[in-house]
Design a protein around this motif. Structure first.
Motif, PDB file in Angstrom:
ATOM      1  N   VAL A  20      26.161  15.661 -23.090  1.00 57.22           N
ATOM      2  CA  VAL A  20      27.488  15.193 -22.691  1.00 57.22           C
ATOM      3  C   VAL A  20      27.426  14.758 -21.232  1.00 57.22           C
ATOM      4  CG1 VAL A  20      28.692  16.630 -24.385  1.00 57.22           C
ATOM      5  CG2 VAL A  20      28.322  17.501 -22.069  1.00 57.22           C
ATOM      6  N   ILE A  21      28.418  13.956 -20.822  1.00 57.08           N
ATOM      7  CA  ILE A  21      28.455  13.457 -19.451  1.00 57.08           C
ATOM      8  C   ILE A  21      29.865  13.648 -18.901  1.00 57.08           C
ATOM      9  CG2 ILE A  21      28.914  11.077 -20.207  1.00 57.08           C
ATOM     10  CD1 ILE A  21      27.168  10.163 -17.800  1.00 57.08           C
ATOM     11  N   GLY A  22      29.914  14.004 -17.636  1.00 57.34           N
ATOM     12  CA  GLY A  22      31.196  14.184 -16.978  1.00 57.34           C
ATOM     13  C   GLY A  22      30.985  14.487 -15.507  1.00 57.34           C
ATOM     14  N   THR A  23      32.072  14.737 -14.827  1.00 55.90           N
ATOM     15  CA  THR A  23      32.054  15.065 -13.405  1.00 55.90           C
ATOM     16  C   THR A  23      32.229  16.572 -13.252  1.00 55.90           C
ATOM     17  OG1 THR A  23      33.084  12.934 -12.938  1.00 55.90           O
ATOM     18  CG2 THR A  23      33.172  14.589 -11.191  1.00 55.90           C
ATOM     19  N   PRO A  24      31.387  17.221 -12.481  1.00 57.84           N
ATOM     20  CA  PRO A  24      31.556  18.658 -12.276  1.00 57.84           C
ATOM     21  C   PRO A  24      32.941  18.974 -11.695  1.00 57.84           C
ATOM     22  CG  PRO A  24      29.413  17.955 -11.467  1.00 57.84           C
ATOM     23  CD  PRO A  24      30.191  16.706 -11.801  1.00 57.84           C
ATOM     24  N   ILE A  25      33.504  20.080 -12.140  1.00 54.13           N
ATOM     25  CA  ILE A  25      34.823  20.511 -11.671  1.00 54.13           C
ATOM     26  C   ILE A  25      34.746  20.790 -10.177  1.00 54.13           C
ATOM     27  CG2 ILE A  25      36.563  22.330 -11.873  1.00 54.13           C
ATOM     28  CD1 ILE A  25      35.651  22.531 -14.878  1.00 54.13           C
TER      29      ILE A  25
END
Length: 150
Positions: free
Chosen positions: A39-44
């Motif tokens: 999965v891909i996303g921006t760290p919190i």
């Protein structure tokens, strides 16, 4: 903030048969599947969030994949419900076997498409499915990439 990809590996044992196939895989057999979910996303970035610094908690990703794929497919036999294999499936079910009837030929290619749809539906809005790799043997696998399917 940078986009980050994270990957978790899963394993399960599944049997299948390929109706109409011209080789040995027309016979019921099984594989020790390995599924790699990326999965891909921006760290919190909110330091007060208990998941601070994470794209997604590996435990949360595990819960999704375990519930929708691993727990369903592990130690099951998968048949295409639109073939005469449905008769064999009914016989096995009558003998208390775990049988899955799907609306596709249960190849690694078609299974990985099915898995991608299931996982995408469960991910939080800020997390995107990047790719899946489903290995049916140590040297054979099918891959699904979001960028190929936009």
């Amino acid at each position: 903030m940078s986009k980050i990809r994270i990957t978790k590996q899963f394993s399960f044992e599944t049997g299948h048969a390929l109706y109409g196939y011209d080789g040995k895989c027309k016979n019921v057999h099984g594989h020790s599947y390995r599924l790699y979910v990326t999965v891909i996303g921006t760290p919190i970035s909110d330091a007060s969030n208990v998941k601070y610094g994470m794209v997604i908690d590996f435990g949360d990703l595990k819960k999704i994949v375990k519930e929708d794929i691993v727990d369903v497919f592990d130690h099951a036999t998968v048949f295409n419900k639109n073939t005469p294999h449905v008769d064999l499936a009914k016989e096995l079910q009558a003998r208390d076997h775990n049988v899955l009837l799907v609306d596709y030929q249960p190849t690694s290619e078609m299974m990985v498409i099915d898995f991608a749809e299931k996982i995408k539906q469960r991910l939080p809005d800020n997390i995107k499915l990047h790719s899946l790799r489903l290995s049916e043997t140590a040297s054979s696998f099918a891959e699904w990439f979001a960028s190929d399917n936009e």
